[in-house]
Design a protein around this motif. Structure first.
Motif, PDB file in Angstrom:
ATOM      1  N   ALA A  60      47.793  66.218 -82.814  1.00  0.00           N
ATOM      2  CA  ALA A  60      48.637  66.298 -84.085  1.00  0.00           C
ATOM      3  C   ALA A  60      48.020  67.735 -84.881  1.00  0.00           C
ATOM      4  N   TYR A  61      48.935  68.231 -85.522  1.00  0.00           N
ATOM      5  CA  TYR A  61      48.638  69.321 -86.258  1.00  0.00           C
ATOM      6  C   TYR A  61      48.692  69.068 -87.674  1.00  0.00           C
ATOM      7  N   ALA A  62      47.678  69.687 -88.442  1.00  0.00           N
ATOM      8  CA  ALA A  62      47.712  69.710 -90.110  1.00  0.00           C
ATOM      9  C   ALA A  62      48.746  70.413 -90.408  1.00  0.00           C
ATOM     10  N   LYS A  63      49.225  69.935 -91.655  1.00  0.00           N
ATOM     11  CA  LYS A  63      50.399  70.424 -92.426  1.00  0.00           C
ATOM     12  C   LYS A  63      50.305  71.906 -92.563  1.00  0.00           C
ATOM     13  N   ASP A  64      49.360  72.137 -93.010  1.00  0.00           N
ATOM     14  CA  ASP A  64      48.781  73.740 -93.303  1.00  0.00           C
ATOM     15  C   ASP A  64      48.682  74.488 -92.312  1.00  0.00           C
ATOM     16  N   GLY A  65      48.649  74.171 -91.140  1.00  0.00           N
ATOM     17  CA  GLY A  65      48.619  75.072 -89.838  1.00  0.00           C
ATOM     18  C   GLY A  65      47.193  75.719 -89.721  1.00  0.00           C
ATOM     19  N   LYS A  66      46.204  75.038 -90.200  1.00  0.00           N
ATOM     20  CA  LYS A  66      44.799  75.731 -90.014  1.00  0.00           C
ATOM     21  C   LYS A  66      44.065  74.792 -88.845  1.00  0.00           C
ATOM     22  N   ARG A  67      44.392  73.595 -88.869  1.00  0.00           N
ATOM     23  CA  ARG A  67      43.724  72.797 -87.743  1.00  0.00           C
ATOM     24  C   ARG A  67      44.688  71.874 -87.076  1.00  0.00           C
ATOM     25  N   PHE A  68      44.104  71.477 -85.729  1.00  0.00           N
ATOM     26  CA  PHE A  68      44.891  70.213 -85.112  1.00  0.00           C
ATOM     27  C   PHE A  68      43.819  69.534 -84.492  1.00  0.00           C
ATOM     28  N   SER A  95      39.489  53.832 -76.125  1.00  0.00           N
ATOM     29  CA  SER A  95      40.335  55.162 -75.891  1.00  0.00           C
ATOM     30  C   SER A  95      41.156  55.377 -77.134  1.00  0.00           C
ATOM     31  N   ILE A  96      41.249  56.614 -77.516  1.00  0.00           N
ATOM     32  CA  ILE A  96      41.925  57.035 -78.473  1.00  0.00           C
ATOM     33  C   ILE A  96      43.550  56.893 -78.024  1.00  0.00           C
ATOM     34  N   GLN A  97      44.309  56.152 -79.074  1.00  0.00           N
ATOM     35  CA  GLN A  97      45.806  56.157 -78.493  1.00  0.00           C
ATOM     36  C   GLN A  97      46.662  57.187 -79.615  1.00  0.00           C
ATOM     37  N   CYS A  98      46.142  57.488 -80.671  1.00  0.00           N
ATOM     38  CA  CYS A  98      47.223  58.212 -81.338  1.00  0.00           C
ATOM     39  C   CYS A  98      46.347  58.908 -82.599  1.00  0.00           C
ATOM     40  N   VAL A  99      46.735  60.062 -82.996  1.00  0.00           N
ATOM     41  CA  VAL A  99      46.165  60.773 -84.226  1.00  0.00           C
ATOM     42  C   VAL A  99      47.177  61.267 -84.954  1.00  0.00           C
ATOM     43  N   SER A 100      46.797  61.302 -86.469  1.00  0.00           N
ATOM     44  CA  SER A 100      47.939  61.923 -87.318  1.00  0.00           C
ATOM     45  C   SER A 100      47.374  62.435 -88.511  1.00  0.00           C
ATOM     46  N   TYR A 101      47.666  63.677 -89.033  1.00  0.00           N
ATOM     47  CA  TYR A 101      47.176  64.221 -90.422  1.00  0.00           C
ATOM     48  C   TYR A 101      47.901  63.782 -91.585  1.00  0.00           C
ATOM     49  N   ASN A 102      47.110  63.560 -92.421  1.00  0.00           N
ATOM     50  CA  ASN A 102      47.758  63.362 -93.831  1.00  0.00           C
ATOM     51  C   ASN A 102      48.755  64.645 -94.333  1.00  0.00           C
ATOM     52  N   PRO A 103      49.808  64.457 -94.866  1.00  0.00           N
ATOM     53  CA  PRO A 103      50.527  65.564 -94.966  1.00  0.00           C
ATOM     54  C   PRO A 103      50.313  66.624 -96.120  1.00  0.00           C
ATOM     55  N   LEU A 104      49.411  65.846 -97.139  1.00  0.00           N
ATOM     56  CA  LEU A 104      48.876  66.752 -98.069  1.00  0.00           C
ATOM     57  C   LEU A 104      47.494  67.188 -98.084  1.00  0.00           C
ATOM     58  N   THR A 136      49.096  51.023 -81.153  1.00  0.00           N
ATOM     59  CA  THR A 136      49.939  52.234 -80.221  1.00  0.00           C
ATOM     60  C   THR A 136      50.439  53.510 -80.977  1.00  0.00           C
ATOM     61  N   CYS A 137      50.713  53.370 -82.277  1.00  0.00           N
ATOM     62  CA  CYS A 137      51.059  54.657 -82.758  1.00  0.00           C
ATOM     63  C   CYS A 137      50.837  54.589 -84.321  1.00  0.00           C
ATOM     64  N   CYS A 138      50.802  55.709 -85.045  1.00  0.00           N
ATOM     65  CA  CYS A 138      50.572  55.744 -86.377  1.00  0.00           C
ATOM     66  C   CYS A 138      51.563  57.007 -86.919  1.00  0.00           C
ATOM     67  N   SER A 139      51.615  56.622 -88.413  1.00  0.00           N
ATOM     68  CA  SER A 139      52.419  57.667 -89.180  1.00  0.00           C
ATOM     69  C   SER A 139      52.214  57.671 -90.441  1.00  0.00           C
ATOM     70  N   TRP A 140      51.920  58.743 -91.193  1.00  0.00           N
ATOM     71  CA  TRP A 140      51.832  58.908 -92.734  1.00  0.00           C
ATOM     72  C   TRP A 140      53.136  58.915 -93.525  1.00  0.00           C
ATOM     73  N   THR A 141      53.105  58.383 -94.745  1.00  0.00           N
ATOM     74  CA  THR A 141      54.218  58.768 -95.629  1.00  0.00           C
ATOM     75  C   THR A 141      54.239  60.162 -96.046  1.00  0.00           C
ATOM     76  N   ASN A 142      55.013  60.608 -96.529  1.00  0.00           N
ATOM     77  CA  ASN A 142      55.387  62.045 -97.449  1.00  0.00           C
ATOM     78  C   ASN A 142      54.520  62.308 -98.053  1.00  0.00           C
ATOM     79  N   ASP A 143      53.980  61.303 -99.122  1.00  0.00           N
ATOM     80  CA  ASP A 143      53.065  61.724-100.249  1.00  0.00           C
ATOM     81  C   ASP A 143      51.751  61.497 -99.574  1.00  0.00           C
ATOM     82  N   GLY A 144      51.475  61.116 -98.425  1.00  0.00           N
ATOM     83  CA  GLY A 144      50.192  61.030 -97.854  1.00  0.00           C
ATOM     84  C   GLY A 144      49.229  59.861 -98.494  1.00  0.00           C
ATOM     85  N   GLN A 145      49.983  58.838 -99.270  1.00  0.00           N
ATOM     86  CA  GLN A 145      49.329  57.522 -99.719  1.00  0.00           C
ATOM     87  C   GLN A 145      49.041  56.624 -98.939  1.00  0.00           C
TER      88      GLN A 145
END
Length: 1095
Positions: A60-68, A95-104, A136-145
């Motif tokens: 997963a890539y961070a929203k600002d493009g500086k890290r993944f 074992s790690i199944q999924c990763v996700s960056y907060n969009p904010l 198995t999977c994860c996802s952040w809301t648009n506001d990162g809350q």
């Protein structure tokens, strides 16, 4: 929609996950225990990254493009920089199944089989939270809350940023439907957060943040391994066991396949803000596709219908910008619109809509018919009562009920079809074929009409409004225009991809191509301007342009073609173009050009459009003149030029048309006097004078009086120059003007004199009046300025002005309390009534104030006034003589009374009979003995030694005076010895007792005798002999003016001198009179000054 493979690569291991760098330049792929970094533009492998010891399951890539971040089966999570350097590593128990960056923020959620962790760069450690099932999977809301976790047991757990569970979604399938992929819709247009959930129960479901399901489950018929949204949330990508990636609407309606693979699809993502899709498969294949969404749309005049989100149709009114959305639940394949009809083709049916009303602005559609049948067609056209399906070479005409009514088979592939109008059920179609043939087909006729045949394939067609011309764009990007009737090629233009005739103007078309919009009017050169897209319609000044997926109405001023018509003096055609839409400046230019071309009808319309009343008035006046038979076009044009400010051209035309005076008027009105003089040259001096006069008027109006005076003088306008100089008080200028003027110019000289008077310069005014010879005005000037001496002198020379001088003089004297002088002046002026009135008032005032001496004087003057009136007016003679005697008597009474106040006793002696009279005498001022009236001194009021005598009938005054003047000598035998006796209160003369009796032979003395004791007065009447015997020094004569008779008195004591005033005829002892004269320098009674001549 179709998918084009851009590039493909193959790794040795299964591709479980992939992630795009936010700017879309790099693609990170989890392949085996490595990360592969690709350049998205061409699929070049930039660098493999090693750091994990086992299979990498997620990235997963961070929203600002500086890290993944990447997670692996080795239970570790590695944080990487955008420079592809690993900077941090932490581990879980499984074992790690999924990763996700907060969009904010840079907060990272990493999920394993038994727990999940939340890590932030500012934290020293990872906060971990246990779960009851494998994540198995994860996802952040648009506001990162909130973070949604998909579980292997079929539930969805929604956690806050601290890892606390807020919502738990229990699903019907339970553990038999493990959730394999979830994703929040990234669209910010949605009112609620929407979570897409794909499970191995082969279902696609949607939930709100609250856990409430949206709609029903969508059956997939395959096991989904990945679900992801497009950047704006409009579409969903799904891949899995069906070995392909499918495109769905955001509501879960399947739209089509993106790319078929040879193994399971474990991951698929959309490149940010683009239509590129990356796909990772079980066999290690990496595919990169470009999705091409074809434009499905239809246009009729100002209504444009187009597909939106693949399942909806939006109808847009290009003029009013109104839009209406027609929602569908299926893929929209074709759209056609015509008048009030709208046809939408879907995979299994065709829907025909109609407008609710015939209102041109109505945007509400309702379903009219539904044809439930699958049709394969390249093009769809709708008419009032039919739909036309085009499939390669075949055209089919179907009724709205789906019944095929007619069919046409063409010689070649159909490339273009368009409805060109017609009665309902009999519309005409314009059809272009690949072989260059162009046909016209009527829906109620099985026979096609060939309009023309050209050698190149047709790409676009349009017919002019009157159906006389045909525009064709061929495969060589050439726009060709034909005359339909003659088949003649009128002209052709290169670089065209689409063409459209103006629906409101027969001779105008536009075509687009090469990034330019080209507008062509008639056979004039093309006018170009930049424009991206395809021209699909041209209505008035609006050009409808399709660019990429949007239709816009471009307002294009029709200036260029209008000016092309104007250059050729085609004013009516230019006006038609202008009506399509040009700027105000263009309208004004059209109006001016038409006016100069004397095309008044067009000019009037154009000026009306720009609301220029001034030019409309000009046109109206010219038209009126034309009605009256005037047809001098040069003169009309000159007027036009003058209005436009082209003054020199106007002047030339005025001169050419023989109206030089109008040119001069124009220059004068514009204050362009120098140009006017140049125009005149050495012309008529009258015109030059007129011009200078106008220039002077202007100088006067702009408050330049000095210049105006000079100009008026040079133009001979002396009156105006005098007025300005006088109003400004310029005496010097007035003097100069007055002295230069000829005496014959009476009016300007009189004006000068008027201003001299007004400016208190009577000397110059007098000089001016003298120059003119206006004596009356000169007299009036002297009177107004109280220069009485000059006025009197002038009245002496010119008696006719006597009244004009003395009357105002008397009034002035009266106003200044000099009443006596005023009375004299009134008298002198012949205004007797005014003189009498003044005297009466003076007399009254003197009596009231006990000024008896003054009262006597005024009564005497009144008597003299009455005498004058008696002389002048015979009708009043008797009355006035009575008044004369009355006033004379009053004058004497008051004069006496003045003296009586000072003297206590007066003893009257009658010198006729030598009788002493008492002071109180009932008979009045007459002797009690002889009845002889006393003659008193007007100063001392002593009785004077005078006896009045009367002339014998027949002797005139003149004869009497002549006889007296003879003075015949007399011989006295003895000298008379009179002795004068003086006392305190009386004065008397008596003979000395010692002397002898006088033997006097004086004839007059004999006449003094009278009858003793008589009661009647016996006057002394003398004849010629007596008169002749008298001495001139002994006789005093009161020479009264007519109608009075003269009065004669004889002094009985010649040695006692008596003086009579020649004015009032009052008698005085000479000594008294001389003393009083010395004291007062005037007669004590009438106050006549001694230096005045006898009158």
């Amino acid at each position: 929609m179709r998918a084009a493979l851009t590039w493909r690569d193959k790794a040795e291991q299964c591709i479980y996950d992939l992630a795009f760098k936010p700017d879309g330049t790099q693609l990170i792929i989890a392949a085996g225990n490595r990360l592969l970094v690709y350049d998205t533009s061409d699929g070049t492998l930039i660098q493999p990254l090693k750091g994990h010891k086992d299979t990498v399951y997620c990235v997963a890539y961070a929203k600002d493009g500086k890290r993944f971040a990447s997670g692996s089966a080795d239970k570790s999570v590695i944080i990487w920089t955008s420079k592809l350097e690993g900077i941090l590593k932490y581990t879980h128990n499984d074992s790690i199944q999924c990763v996700s960056y907060n969009p904010l923020t840079h907060q990272l959620a990493s999920c394993s089989s038994s727990d999940f962790g939340l890590w932030s760069p500012e934290q020293k450690s990872v906060s971990k939270h246990k779960t009851s099932s494998k994540i198995t999977c994860c996802s952040w809301t648009n506001d990162g809350q909130y973070l949604a976790l998909g579980m292997f047991n079929g539930t969805v757990s929604i956690r806050n940023k601290n890892g606390e569970e807020k919502v738990k979604i229990e699903r019907t399938g339970g553990a038999s439907s493990p959730i394999w992929s979830i994703c929040w819709n990234p669209s910010r247009d949605e009112r609620n957060d929407i979570l897409a959930v794909a499970d191995w129960g082969q279902k696609l479901s949607f939930y709100q943040l609250s856990g409430k399901q949206i709609g029903k489950d969508r059956m997939l018929n395959f096991d989904p391994c990945c679900v992801s949204y497009f950047t704006k949330g409009e579409y969903i990508l799904l891949g899995g066991s069906d070995k392909q990636v499918s495109l769905f609407t955001k509501d879960g309606v399947r739209l089509g396949t993106i790319g078929e693979q040879s193994s399971w699809v474990w991951t698929c993502k959309v490149k940010p803000d683009s239509n590129y899709v990356a796909v990772g498969c079980q066999d290690g294949t990496i595919s990169f596709y470009q999705l091409i969404f074809s434009t499905v749309h239809g246009l009729y005049k100002d209504r444009y219908a187009y597909r939106d989100n693949m399942t909806d149709v939006i109808v847009q009114h290009l003029i009013t910008e109104q839009k209406v959305r027609i929602k569908g639940r299926e893929l929209v394949k074709k759209i056609a619109i015509y008048k009030n009809r709208l046809a939408i083709q879907m995979p299994e049916k065709i829907l025909i809509y109609e407008l609710y009303s015939d209102d041109s602005s109505d945007m509400y559609y309702r379903v009219k018919e539904k044809i439930v049948k699958k049709f394969e067609c390249n093009l769809l056209v709708v008419c009032s009562d039919h739909i036309i399906l085009c499939q390669e070479k075949r055209l089919q005409c179907l009724s709205f009920s789906g019944v095929k009514e007619r069919e046409w088979l063409m010689e070649s592939l159909i490339r273009y079809i368009k409805v060109i109008g017609g009665p309902p059920g009999r519309e005409g179609l314009l059809v272009g074929l690949k072989n260059g043939q162009i046909l016209k087909i009527f829906v109620d006729n099985v026979f096609a009409i060939v309009l023309l045949k050209q050698s190149t394939a047709v790409r676009c067609l349009d017919m002019s409004a009157s159906r006389n011309k045909l525009a064709v764009v061929d495969e060589n990007d050439t726009c060709l225009v034909y005359d339909i009737h003659t088949k003649e090629l009128l002209f052709q233009e290169p670089n065209a991809n689409s063409v459209a005739w103006n629906t409101q103007c027969e001779d105008m078309l536009c075509f687009s191509g090469g990034g330019y919009l080209n507008i062509k009017a008639s056979n004039f050169p093309v006018h170009q301007q930049k424009l991206q897209g395809f021209v699909v319609g041209y209505n008035g000044s609006k050009i409808f342009c399709l660019h990429v997926f949007s239709m816009s109405a471009v307002e294009v001023p029709q200036s260029a073609p209008m000016y092309q018509y104007l250059e050729r003096k085609m004013f009516k055609e230019a006006y038609q173009i202008a009506c399509l839409g040009v700027t105000d400046a263009d309208w004004k230019e059209l109006a001016m050009e038409a006016l100069e071309g004397l095309e008044f009808e067009t000019a009037k319309k154009a000026f009306t459009r720009v609301r220029d009343l001034r030019y409309l008035e000009l046109i109206s006046s010219i038209e009126e003149r034309k009605k009256h038979g005037e047809n001098n076009h040069e003169l009309f044009l000159a007027d036009v030029y003058a209005y436009q400010g082209k003054f020199h051209e106007a002047a030339k035309l005025y001169k050419k048309s023989g109206h030089e005076n109008l040119a001069l008027e124009m220059y004068s009105d514009l204050r362009m006097f120098d140009y006017a003089k140049d125009f005149l040259g050495s012309g008529d001096p009258k015109d030059t004078k007129m011009l200078i006069k106008k220039q002077a008027d202007w100088a006067r109006n702009i408050n330049e009086p000095k210049a105006a005076v000079e100009m008026y003088l040079s133009a001979g306008e002396h009156m105006k120059a005098i007025e300005i100089s006088g109003d400004h008080g310029w005496i010097d200028v007035l003097i100069e003007i007055a002295r230069k003027l000829d005496k014959a110019e009476r009016e300007p000289l009189s004006k000068c004199a008027f201003y001299f008077k007004k400016l208190d310069n009577p000397g110059y005014a007098a000089e001016t009046y003298m120059k003119v010879g206006d004596l009356k005005a000169l007299v009036q000037l002297h009177v107004e300025t109280h220069r009485w001496e000059e006025a009197f002198a002038l009245s002496e020379k010119h008696p006719e002005f006597k009244d004009d001088v003395y009357v105002p003089y008397a009034q002035w004297l009266a106003e200044n309390d000099r009443f006596e002088e005023a009375q004299k002046a009134f008298h002198k002026a012949g205004r007797q009534s005014e003189a009498v009135r003044v005297l009466e008032q003076l007399t009254h005032n003197a009596v009231v104030e006990s000024r008896f001496n003054d009262a006597a004087y005024y009564y005497w003057m009144l008597s003299m006034q009455c005498l004058d009136i008696a002389q002048e007016n015979e009708k009043q003679t008797t009355e006035m003589l009575q008044k004369f005697h009355h006033f004379q008597h009053l004058a004497e009474v008051y004069h006496v009374y003045h003296s009586i106040q000072r003297y206590t006793e007066l003893v009257p002696l009658c010198y006729r009979c030598s009788t002493n009279n008492p002071l109180l005498n009932n008979l009045g001022n007459v002797c009690i003995n002889c009845r002889q009236p006393f003659v008193f001194s007007a100063s001392s009021y002593e009785v004077l030694h005078l006896v009045e005598f009367y002339l014998e009938d027949g002797i005139t005054d003149e004869e009497a005076v002549a006889l007296i003047d003879l003075e015949a000598p007399r011989v006295n035998k003895r000298e008379n010895k009179w002795q004068e006796m003086m006392s305190d209160h009386a004065q008397s003369l008596r003979l000395d007792d010692n002397t002898d009796v006088i033997e006097d032979d004086d004839p007059f003395t004999a006449k003094l005798s009278f009858e003793q004791g008589g009661s009647e007065f016996v006057p002394v009447i003398v004849n010629r002999a007596v008169l002749q015997s008298m001495s001139r020094r002994d006789v005093l004569i009161k020479r009264w003016p007519k109608p009075l008779r003269w009065q004669y008195y004889r002094s009985l004591l010649p040695d006692a001198s008596i003086t009579m005033c020649p004015s009032c005829f009052q008698m005085f002892h000479t000594e008294d009179y001389e003393l009083l004269v010395l004291q007062h320098n005037c007669c004590p009674f009438c106050r006549r000054r001694i230096d005045e001549s006898n009158q």
